[in-house]
Every structure is written in structure tokens, then in C-alpha cells.
Design a protein around this motif. Sequence first.
Motif, PDB file in Angstrom:
ATOM      1  N   SER A  67      18.337  -2.491 -26.055  1.00 11.54           N
ATOM      2  CA  SER A  67      19.730  -2.408 -26.500  1.00 11.54           C
ATOM      3  C   SER A  67      20.642  -1.986 -25.364  1.00 11.54           C
ATOM      4  O   SER A  67      20.203  -1.398 -24.369  1.00 11.54           O
ATOM      5  CB  SER A  67      19.865  -1.422 -27.668  1.00 11.54           C
ATOM      6  N   HIS A  68      21.916  -2.295 -25.530  1.00  7.70           N
ATOM      7  CA  HIS A  68      22.976  -1.853 -24.628  1.00  7.70           C
ATOM      8  C   HIS A  68      23.971  -1.013 -25.430  1.00  7.70           C
ATOM      9  O   HIS A  68      24.989  -1.523 -25.875  1.00  7.70           O
ATOM     10  CB  HIS A  68      23.701  -3.037 -23.998  1.00  7.70           C
ATOM     11  N   PRO A  69      23.677   0.272 -25.634  1.00  2.94           N
ATOM     12  CA  PRO A  69      24.622   1.113 -26.380  1.00  2.94           C
ATOM     13  C   PRO A  69      25.973   1.181 -25.663  1.00  2.94           C
ATOM     14  O   PRO A  69      26.033   1.513 -24.480  1.00  2.94           O
ATOM     15  CB  PRO A  69      23.941   2.488 -26.395  1.00  2.94           C
ATOM     16  N   LEU A  72      27.834  -4.195 -22.657  1.00  2.00           N
ATOM     17  CA  LEU A  72      28.189  -5.594 -22.857  1.00  2.00           C
ATOM     18  C   LEU A  72      27.011  -6.354 -23.469  1.00  2.00           C
ATOM     19  O   LEU A  72      25.848  -6.033 -23.188  1.00  2.00           O
ATOM     20  CB  LEU A  72      28.585  -6.239 -21.533  1.00  2.00           C
ATOM     21  N   PRO A  73      27.287  -7.388 -24.246  1.00  2.00           N
ATOM     22  CA  PRO A  73      26.218  -8.167 -24.883  1.00  2.00           C
ATOM     23  C   PRO A  73      25.614  -9.231 -23.965  1.00  2.00           C
ATOM     24  O   PRO A  73      25.331 -10.354 -24.398  1.00  2.00           O
ATOM     25  CB  PRO A  73      26.937  -8.805 -26.070  1.00  2.00           C
ATOM     26  N   CYS A  94      23.487  -5.308 -29.185  1.00  2.00           N
ATOM     27  CA  CYS A  94      24.757  -4.754 -28.729  1.00  2.00           C
ATOM     28  C   CYS A  94      25.771  -4.848 -29.867  1.00  2.00           C
ATOM     29  O   CYS A  94      25.908  -5.912 -30.488  1.00  2.00           O
ATOM     30  CB  CYS A  94      25.267  -5.510 -27.497  1.00  2.00           C
ATOM     31  N   ASP A  95      26.449  -3.736 -30.136  1.00  2.00           N
ATOM     32  CA  ASP A  95      27.491  -3.703 -31.175  1.00  2.00           C
ATOM     33  C   ASP A  95      27.001  -4.225 -32.524  1.00  2.00           C
ATOM     34  O   ASP A  95      27.711  -4.945 -33.226  1.00  2.00           O
ATOM     35  CB  ASP A  95      28.720  -4.510 -30.738  1.00  2.00           C
ATOM     36  N   GLY A  96      25.765  -3.876 -32.868  1.00  2.00           N
ATOM     37  CA  GLY A  96      25.244  -4.251 -34.173  1.00  2.00           C
ATOM     38  C   GLY A  96      24.833  -5.697 -34.318  1.00  2.00           C
ATOM     39  O   GLY A  96      24.555  -6.157 -35.437  1.00  2.00           O
ATOM     40  N   SER A  97      24.768  -6.429 -33.214  1.00  2.00           N
ATOM     41  CA  SER A  97      24.348  -7.837 -33.244  1.00  2.00           C
ATOM     42  C   SER A  97      23.153  -8.039 -32.320  1.00  2.00           C
ATOM     43  O   SER A  97      22.937  -7.258 -31.380  1.00  2.00           O
ATOM     44  CB  SER A  97      25.492  -8.762 -32.820  1.00  2.00           C
ATOM     45  N   LEU A  98      22.390  -9.085 -32.583  1.00  2.00           N
ATOM     46  CA  LEU A  98      21.208  -9.397 -31.798  1.00  2.00           C
ATOM     47  C   LEU A  98      21.416 -10.702 -31.046  1.00  2.00           C
ATOM     48  O   LEU A  98      21.774 -11.725 -31.640  1.00  2.00           O
ATOM     49  CB  LEU A  98      19.983  -9.519 -32.714  1.00  2.00           C
ATOM     50  N   TYR A  99      21.197 -10.657 -29.736  1.00  2.00           N
ATOM     51  CA  TYR A  99      21.358 -11.828 -28.872  1.00  2.00           C
ATOM     52  C   TYR A  99      19.993 -12.179 -28.269  1.00  2.00           C
ATOM     53  O   TYR A  99      19.260 -11.290 -27.833  1.00  2.00           O
ATOM     54  CB  TYR A  99      22.358 -11.535 -27.749  1.00  2.00           C
TER      55      TYR A  99
END
Length: 241
Positions: A67-69, A72-73, A94-99
Amino acid sequence: MIERQILDHASACYPEESCGFVIATANGQHYMPCVNIADVPTEHFEISPDDWLRAYTAGEIIALVHSHPDGLPVLSATDREIQRRTDLDWWLVCDGSLYQYRNIVPLLGRDFKHGVMDCYTLFRDAYHLAGINMPEFSRSEDWWEAGQDLYIDNMAATGFYQVENPEAGDIILICLGSHKANHAAIYCGDQQVLHHCPNRMSKRDVYNGYWLKYTHSIWRHKAWLSCGFTAIYNDMAASSI
């Protein structure tokens, strides 16, 4: 199910970076959370050798996850350099989304093979790192001489619109030895482009002279994010790590 587990684990680890693996077994895929043993876990992640061994013995590793708390995603330069070493897809929270990012070949220094590793492959892979997934399509040798217009026919259909002046991340279509737009370059800012010419390695070039003179059009994707070029730059920076 797996995505929810990954997002919940990242949330529980906040403000530290989470990490883990997606494992495939005979019973399907599952998420294996790991402990981040980095000295500064709010800024980096490190997976212990024991967890790596546990993952390898549990089944086939499909992806490494972290994760990147508050970041950037996109994958950092260090992420990209280590991703190449692990030879795995990397998933990023990142920001509650998965990439999900494929382990692509570095953008710089690629050997050319039409239809396999060419200017469109570079365009497609760079945009993948920026979070935009372009379709793959078959393209024959010298398609522009066979009455086809693949770039112009597909740009608007894949989310692009035409602009007058390039910004970092825009696609510049160029007429390379043809009256048709048969070559794509990614504008890097500061009058530079990243592209892959036939029978040459992919590289950065100054956007002037021939490239400027034979520019056909400039295109911007409607889903382009301000951090998109950061992802592309990070990949190029990773080549020097």
C-alpha cells in the motif's frame, strides 16, 4: 473477496504500508497478509525471508501486494526496480482502491520487434503504468501502406481527444516515412519525447527537427490523471537505479 481482504489489511496497517501476496492453489486464489519489517514502515515495506518462503510453499505467487498510505496510486521508481527483480505483477492499495500493475519490460532500452515490442507496445505499457489500460490489437508489417489507418481510427474510440499543445503524458502521432500517422511518441515535457522507432532501442529524443516537422496530431486521454506521468517517469528513473 480477495480485494476486500487486501483493502481491509491496508486499512488495519495504516499509517504503515501493508504488504502481502496473492497465492493460487488448487482451491483457488487467496490473499496472504505479511508483516512489514521495514525500519520505517510508514515510508517503505519489506517482507521477511520467512514470509517469502511461506508464500512460495503455499502455491503459485500471482502478485505481490503493498500500500501507499497518503501517497500516489502509482509505482515508485524503487517499486519498479524491485518489481523487475521479483518478476511478479504488483498490486497497489491507495485511497481505498486497488490497482494492478503487470511486470512490464522497462520503457527505456527495448529492442524493436514489430507487433510485439514497438511504438504501440511502448505507448500501451506506459499508459498501463499510469493507470489507463489500452487494448492490444493485431498490426501487420507496414499496415499504413495497406490502406489501414490504425492510430487515427482508434484514438477517439479508446478515449482520446485532440489538442493543440502537448502536455506531459500526451500522445504525439508522427508520420514516419509516410503521409499517414504511423508512429506514436509520449510527450515528456521540456521538448522531449519517449518513443520506439523501427530497428532502434526505445529512447528519449528532443522533440524538434524531424519529429516536430512531421507531427500529425496530438492526443490526450479523457481519464488522464495529474500523477500519470509520474508513473512513466518513475519507470525511466528505475533504469538508472
